[in-house]
Scaffold this motif. Structure first.
Motif, PDB file in Angstrom:
ATOM      1  N   PRO A  61       0.814  -1.213   0.000  1.00  0.00           N
ATOM      2  CA  PRO A  61       0.000   0.000   0.000  1.00  0.00           C
ATOM      3  C   PRO A  61       0.851   1.269   0.000  1.00  0.00           C
ATOM      4  O   PRO A  61       1.776   1.407   0.784  1.00  0.00           O
ATOM      5  N   ASN A  62       0.525   2.168  -0.939  1.00  0.00           N
ATOM      6  CA  ASN A  62       1.156   3.486  -0.882  1.00  0.00           C
ATOM      7  C   ASN A  62       0.094   4.489  -0.417  1.00  0.00           C
ATOM      8  O   ASN A  62      -1.083   4.159  -0.317  1.00  0.00           O
ATOM      9  N   ARG A  63       0.529   5.686  -0.113  1.00  0.00           N
ATOM     10  CA  ARG A  63      -0.384   6.700   0.440  1.00  0.00           C
ATOM     11  C   ARG A  63      -1.596   6.936  -0.458  1.00  0.00           C
ATOM     12  O   ARG A  63      -2.723   6.994   0.027  1.00  0.00           O
ATOM     13  N   ASP A  64      -1.370   7.105  -1.763  1.00  0.00           N
ATOM     14  CA  ASP A  64      -2.481   7.390  -2.687  1.00  0.00           C
ATOM     15  C   ASP A  64      -3.472   6.235  -2.735  1.00  0.00           C
ATOM     16  O   ASP A  64      -4.678   6.431  -2.727  1.00  0.00           O
ATOM     17  N   ALA A  81     -12.977  -4.865   5.652  1.00  0.00           N
ATOM     18  CA  ALA A  81     -11.791  -5.488   6.238  1.00  0.00           C
ATOM     19  C   ALA A  81     -10.647  -5.242   5.267  1.00  0.00           C
ATOM     20  O   ALA A  81     -10.773  -5.503   4.070  1.00  0.00           O
ATOM     21  N   MET A  82      -9.557  -4.705   5.769  1.00  0.00           N
ATOM     22  CA  MET A  82      -8.430  -4.368   4.910  1.00  0.00           C
ATOM     23  C   MET A  82      -7.199  -5.127   5.381  1.00  0.00           C
ATOM     24  O   MET A  82      -6.835  -5.073   6.551  1.00  0.00           O
ATOM     25  N   PHE A  83      -6.584  -5.865   4.461  1.00  0.00           N
ATOM     26  CA  PHE A  83      -5.332  -6.570   4.724  1.00  0.00           C
ATOM     27  C   PHE A  83      -4.213  -5.789   4.048  1.00  0.00           C
ATOM     28  O   PHE A  83      -4.308  -5.466   2.859  1.00  0.00           O
ATOM     29  N   VAL A  84      -3.169  -5.480   4.789  1.00  0.00           N
ATOM     30  CA  VAL A  84      -2.001  -4.809   4.214  1.00  0.00           C
ATOM     31  C   VAL A  84      -0.753  -5.546   4.686  1.00  0.00           C
ATOM     32  O   VAL A  84      -0.739  -6.154   5.757  1.00  0.00           O
ATOM     33  N   ASP A  85       0.309  -5.498   3.861  1.00  0.00           N
ATOM     34  CA  ASP A  85       1.549  -6.176   4.241  1.00  0.00           C
ATOM     35  C   ASP A  85       2.364  -5.356   5.218  1.00  0.00           C
ATOM     36  O   ASP A  85       3.082  -5.897   6.039  1.00  0.00           O
ATOM     37  N   ARG A  86       2.269  -4.036   5.111  1.00  0.00           N
ATOM     38  CA  ARG A  86       3.008  -3.184   6.037  1.00  0.00           C
ATOM     39  C   ARG A  86       2.203  -1.924   6.281  1.00  0.00           C
ATOM     40  O   ARG A  86       1.347  -1.551   5.477  1.00  0.00           O
ATOM     41  N   SER A  87       2.496  -1.288   7.392  1.00  0.00           N
ATOM     42  CA  SER A  87       1.734  -0.106   7.750  1.00  0.00           C
ATOM     43  C   SER A  87       2.528   0.722   8.739  1.00  0.00           C
ATOM     44  O   SER A  87       3.587   0.316   9.209  1.00  0.00           O
ATOM     45  N   ASP A  88       1.988   1.903   9.030  1.00  0.00           N
ATOM     46  CA  ASP A  88       2.572   2.741  10.072  1.00  0.00           C
ATOM     47  C   ASP A  88       1.435   3.346  10.880  1.00  0.00           C
ATOM     48  O   ASP A  88       0.259   3.170  10.551  1.00  0.00           O
ATOM     49  N   ALA A  89       1.776   4.044  11.933  1.00  0.00           N
ATOM     50  CA  ALA A  89       0.765   4.574  12.853  1.00  0.00           C
ATOM     51  C   ALA A  89      -0.205   5.510  12.151  1.00  0.00           C
ATOM     52  O   ALA A  89      -1.410   5.479  12.412  1.00  0.00           O
ATOM     53  N   GLY A  99     -13.345   4.614   8.874  1.00  0.00           N
ATOM     54  CA  GLY A  99     -14.405   3.651   9.157  1.00  0.00           C
ATOM     55  C   GLY A  99     -14.071   2.230   8.759  1.00  0.00           C
ATOM     56  O   GLY A  99     -14.955   1.372   8.701  1.00  0.00           O
ATOM     57  N   VAL A 100     -12.794   1.948   8.475  1.00  0.00           N
ATOM     58  CA  VAL A 100     -12.397   0.575   8.174  1.00  0.00           C
ATOM     59  C   VAL A 100     -12.618  -0.246   9.440  1.00  0.00           C
ATOM     60  O   VAL A 100     -12.162   0.108  10.516  1.00  0.00           O
ATOM     61  N   SER A 101     -13.370  -1.325   9.313  1.00  0.00           N
ATOM     62  CA  SER A 101     -13.772  -2.107  10.486  1.00  0.00           C
ATOM     63  C   SER A 101     -12.686  -3.041  10.985  1.00  0.00           C
ATOM     64  O   SER A 101     -12.631  -3.362  12.168  1.00  0.00           O
ATOM     65  N   ALA A 102     -11.846  -3.517  10.088  1.00  0.00           N
ATOM     66  CA  ALA A 102     -10.729  -4.389  10.489  1.00  0.00           C
ATOM     67  C   ALA A 102      -9.544  -4.036   9.597  1.00  0.00           C
ATOM     68  O   ALA A 102      -9.658  -4.037   8.373  1.00  0.00           O
ATOM     69  N   TYR A 103      -8.436  -3.718  10.214  1.00  0.00           N
ATOM     70  CA  TYR A 103      -7.216  -3.334   9.498  1.00  0.00           C
ATOM     71  C   TYR A 103      -6.135  -4.294   9.956  1.00  0.00           C
ATOM     72  O   TYR A 103      -5.659  -4.221  11.084  1.00  0.00           O
ATOM     73  N   VAL A 104      -5.777  -5.241   9.096  1.00  0.00           N
ATOM     74  CA  VAL A 104      -4.900  -6.343   9.488  1.00  0.00           C
ATOM     75  C   VAL A 104      -3.566  -6.203   8.768  1.00  0.00           C
ATOM     76  O   VAL A 104      -3.509  -6.182   7.539  1.00  0.00           O
ATOM     77  N   VAL A 105      -2.508  -6.086   9.549  1.00  0.00           N
ATOM     78  CA  VAL A 105      -1.166  -5.934   8.988  1.00  0.00           C
ATOM     79  C   VAL A 105      -0.475  -7.290   8.990  1.00  0.00           C
ATOM     80  O   VAL A 105      -0.399  -7.963  10.019  1.00  0.00           O
TER      81      VAL A 105
END
Length: 198
Positions: A61-64, A81-89, A99-105
């Motif tokens: 995921p990139n910012r855009d 529900a959003m699955f991402v490989d990496r993320s930050d605060a 309003g994303v209900s589940a954000y899974v890194v």
């Protein structure tokens, strides 16, 4: 709506990762699963299928890209529900605000898809209930303000005490088969029109 009857939209440009999610959902008993691999098809598929839940998988995921899906989340008003490989605060904070209900890194595994989906739906429903309760409380507060204004007008113009002013509003509302707040709003409006010119 029973969880098994949910129409689920899976958005993932990576067909292999999308098939992991789809398999996990189908093994969990979900039969109404649509997979979209082309991001520019998403709006058309959403309009056509009106999904109950959206599962988004972003390998890198990139910012855009994140902002695009956060905008989608705000507009949809459905569990996401959003699955991402990496993320930050900041991305996590933006996801919650959108309003994303589940954000899974870094958690895409077939056996985790169903519990995460169930959690996303439950969290969305709880948040929607709280939002409705908040709106109801705000509405009741606004109604109370209008009724208090109307009582003040009756105190001033009729010389009534507060309890009698409320009784008059209630009696008028019952006689006209209307809500007290509607009678109060009519009185406040009439008073502003008939009061002294400023």
């Amino acid at each position: 709506m029973p969880v098994q009857d949910l129409a689920i939209l899976v958005i993932d440009e990576n067909r292999i990762r999308a098939s992991i999610i789809e398999d996990g959902l189908r093994e969990a008993g979900h039969s109404r699963v649509t997979v979209v691999n082309e991001i520019n098809e998403v709006a058309r598929v959403i309009e056509r299928d009106m999904p109950d839940v959206v599962v988004i998988d972003l390998e890198n995921p990139n910012r855009d890209r994140l902002e695009h899906f956060f905008t989608l989340s705000r507009a949809l008003r459905k569990p996401i529900a959003m699955f991402v490989d990496r993320s930050d605060a900041s991305a996590i904070e933006a996801a919650v605000e959108a309003g994303v209900s589940a954000y899974v890194v870094d958690g895409l595994k077939k056996e985790r898809v169903k519990p995460i989906l169930d959690m996303a739906v439950s969290r969305f429903n709880a948040f929607a209930r709280l939002t409705r309760e908040l709106e109801q409380a705000r509405s009741e507060l606004e109604d109370r303000k209008v009724i208090d204004q109307a009582k003040a007008i009756l105190l001033r113009t009729r010389g009534l005490v507060e309890a009698d002013a409320y009784k008059l509003l209630r009696k008028t509302a019952m006689n006209q088969n209307r809500r007290i707040v509607d009678i109060a709003q009519s009185l406040v409006t009439a008073d502003s029109l008939l009061g002294p010119e400023e």
